[in-house]
Design a protein around this motif. Structure first.
Motif, PDB file in Angstrom:
ATOM      1  N   VAL A   1       4.189   7.071   6.851  1.00 60.32           N
ATOM      2  CA  VAL A   1       2.681   7.535   6.551  1.00 60.32           C
ATOM      3  C   VAL A   1       2.159   9.247   6.182  1.00 60.32           C
ATOM      4  O   VAL A   1       1.355   9.849   6.302  1.00 60.32           O
TER       5      VAL A   1
ATOM      6  N   ALA B   1       5.983   1.650   8.432  1.00 64.10           N
ATOM      7  CA  ALA B   1       5.713   2.330   6.690  1.00 64.10           C
ATOM      8  C   ALA B   1       5.920   3.868   7.188  1.00 64.10           C
ATOM      9  O   ALA B   1       6.198   4.315   8.234  1.00 64.10           O
TER      10      ALA B   1
ATOM     11  N   THR C   1       5.320   3.900   1.527  1.00 67.94           N
ATOM     12  CA  THR C   1       4.732   3.021   1.439  1.00 67.94           C
ATOM     13  C   THR C   1       4.506   2.504   2.480  1.00 67.94           C
ATOM     14  O   THR C   1       5.588   2.311   3.386  1.00 67.94           O
ATOM     15  N   GLN C   2       3.708   1.075   2.608  1.00 73.42           N
ATOM     16  CA  GLN C   2       3.650  -0.266   4.242  1.00 73.42           C
ATOM     17  C   GLN C   2       5.038  -0.043   4.200  1.00 73.42           C
ATOM     18  O   GLN C   2       5.687  -0.612   4.486  1.00 73.42           O
TER      19      GLN C   2
ATOM     20  N   TYR D   1       1.143   4.869   1.242  1.00 69.77           N
ATOM     21  CA  TYR D   1      -0.078   5.765   2.273  1.00 69.77           C
ATOM     22  C   TYR D   1       0.435   7.691   2.517  1.00 69.77           C
ATOM     23  O   TYR D   1      -0.528   7.736   2.908  1.00 69.77           O
ATOM     24  N   THR D   2       0.827   7.708   1.406  1.00 70.56           N
ATOM     25  CA  THR D   2       1.516   9.418   1.682  1.00 70.56           C
ATOM     26  C   THR D   2       2.001   9.488   0.026  1.00 70.56           C
ATOM     27  O   THR D   2       2.716   8.819  -0.080  1.00 70.56           O
TER      28      THR D   2
ATOM     29  N   GLN E   1       0.731  -1.094   0.508  1.00 71.53           N
ATOM     30  CA  GLN E   1      -0.071   0.205  -0.262  1.00 71.53           C
ATOM     31  C   GLN E   1       0.983   1.610  -0.122  1.00 71.53           C
ATOM     32  O   GLN E   1       1.901   1.337   0.738  1.00 71.53           O
TER      33      GLN E   1
END
Length: 71
Positions: free
Chosen positions: A67, A65, A36-37, A23-24, A21
């Motif tokens: 964020v 991660a 990323t994650q 995240y930002t 994923q």
């Protein structure tokens, strides 16, 4: 996947690189960054000649991660 849209040309681009994923994301200094994650920060630079984003860097070293990003 990370996707970028050119609203002026009404085109979509898929950017390679992230695993898991994202995240930002943040744009700054002609670069697009994604946190990323898996703890990586990926960067792409827009190439005006080819009209697409190209991988510029992969920053590793975070143990958790990513964020939040600020450029």
């Amino acid at each position: 996947a990370v996707k970028a849209w050119n609203t002026q040309a009404n085109s979509e681009m898929s950017l390679s690189g992230p695993v898991g994923q994202v995240y930002t994301m943040v744009v700054g200094n002609d670069l697009l960054f994604a946190g990323t994650q898996d703890g990586s920060i990926l960067a792409w630079k827009f190439n005006t000649v080819t009209n697409c984003f190209e991988p510029a860097a992969s920053l590793n070293g975070h143990t958790l991660a990513v964020v939040s990003l600020v450029v």
